[in-house]
Design an enzyme around this catalytic site. Sequence first.
Site, PDB file in Angstrom:
ATOM      1  N   LYS A   1      17.855  -0.575  -4.529  1.00 34.78           N
ATOM      2  CA  LYS A   1      17.177  -0.993  -3.273  1.00 34.78           C
ATOM      3  C   LYS A   1      17.595  -2.548  -2.951  1.00 34.78           C
ATOM      4  CE  LYS A   1      13.185   0.676  -4.871  1.00 34.78           C
ATOM      5  NZ  LYS A   1      12.081   1.356  -5.167  1.00 34.78           N
TER       6      LYS A   1
ATOM      7  N   GLY B   1       4.261   1.123   0.286  1.00 34.86           N
ATOM      8  CA  GLY B   1       4.701   2.549  -0.210  1.00 34.86           C
ATOM      9  C   GLY B   1       5.920   2.958  -0.092  1.00 34.86           C
ATOM     10  N   THR B   2       7.035   2.064   0.302  1.00 39.69           N
ATOM     11  CA  THR B   2       8.175   2.606   0.569  1.00 39.69           C
ATOM     12  C   THR B   2       8.983   2.894  -0.671  1.00 39.69           C
ATOM     13  OG1 THR B   2       8.875   0.293   0.510  1.00 39.69           O
ATOM     14  CG2 THR B   2       8.532   1.033   2.589  1.00 39.69           C
ATOM     15  N   GLY B   3       8.715   2.215  -1.723  1.00 39.72           N
ATOM     16  CA  GLY B   3       9.552   2.675  -3.041  1.00 39.72           C
ATOM     17  C   GLY B   3       8.759   4.048  -3.359  1.00 39.72           C
ATOM     18  N   CYS B   4       7.656   4.220  -3.422  1.00 35.38           N
ATOM     19  CA  CYS B   4       7.280   5.587  -3.887  1.00 35.38           C
ATOM     20  C   CYS B   4       7.760   6.668  -2.967  1.00 35.38           C
ATOM     21  CB  CYS B   4       5.717   5.561  -3.920  1.00 35.38           C
ATOM     22  SG  CYS B   4       4.730   4.281  -4.594  1.00 35.38           S
TER      23      CYS B   4
ATOM     24  N   THR C   1       5.279  -2.160   5.166  1.00 33.82           N
ATOM     25  CA  THR C   1       6.375  -1.337   4.445  1.00 33.82           C
ATOM     26  C   THR C   1       5.428  -0.939   3.035  1.00 33.82           C
ATOM     27  OG1 THR C   1       6.819  -3.504   3.354  1.00 33.82           O
ATOM     28  CG2 THR C   1       8.013  -2.632   5.391  1.00 33.82           C
TER      29      THR C   1
END
Length: 260
Positions: free
Chosen positions: A169, A203-206, A201
């Site tokens: 990412k 929680g974008t990774g989850c 932003t």
Amino acid sequence: MLIIAGSDSGGGAGLQADLKTVTMLGGYAATAVTAITVQNTLGVHGVHPLPVELIAAQAEAVLDDIGADAVKTGMLGSVQVVETVAAILDRALVPAVVDPVMVAKGGHPLLPVEAMQAVRTLMVPRAALLTPNAPEAEALTGIAVPDLDGQRRAGEAILRMGARAVLMKGGHVPGETVIDLLLTSSGETLLEGPRAETRHTHGTGCTLASACAAGLARGLPLEIAVAEAWAYVAEAIRRAPALGAGHGPIDHGWPLRPRD
């Protein structure tokens, strides 16, 4: 799908984000909770791990009855939890998307240093897809990730560590354009878009990892699953509802609403 992750009381990340994502993408998600966090958009104010026996029992109950077509892992928190989850993955025998959660958006550490080696040796080789951001990739490999070349070098190192694929990412990499780099043994795919000027932003990774897992659970080829997940998250960021005084959540439910 089986989600193995921590709970976010603010609802923007963790298993709450995972459940929303999988549901919006047409799947059914069950959970094995690893920890309960006291959290809002301003940061993580407390972390309360669950006993590893309880984590294992939750996963076993789901797998024995409902089953799973994919597993997504998030916050693990300790060497003992990593070991427990690795054993769960060996039992499940389905694709695992591993989000190596190490630091919260506000900077709070979520994975102790002593657990890092366990992630390297136990989780990375079991990952059908690993989804690190730049700081996580640097911590896993010792390779600096200041640009796309750094993403590529660290990603290749993660493949050598045993992951079948890695999505590097690029949100932490400077530049007007954000590039996520998908690497497999057969090549690479770039997913590129303009950087959103927003603090919302959380929680974008989850969300991205769960969306990828939802695609794999549907039987989609990896590249298509990742591309669809990437597009879902990009629109969720664009439509973020601007909640809270800190890093607000994205809009997981945007497909239910008309375009603005």
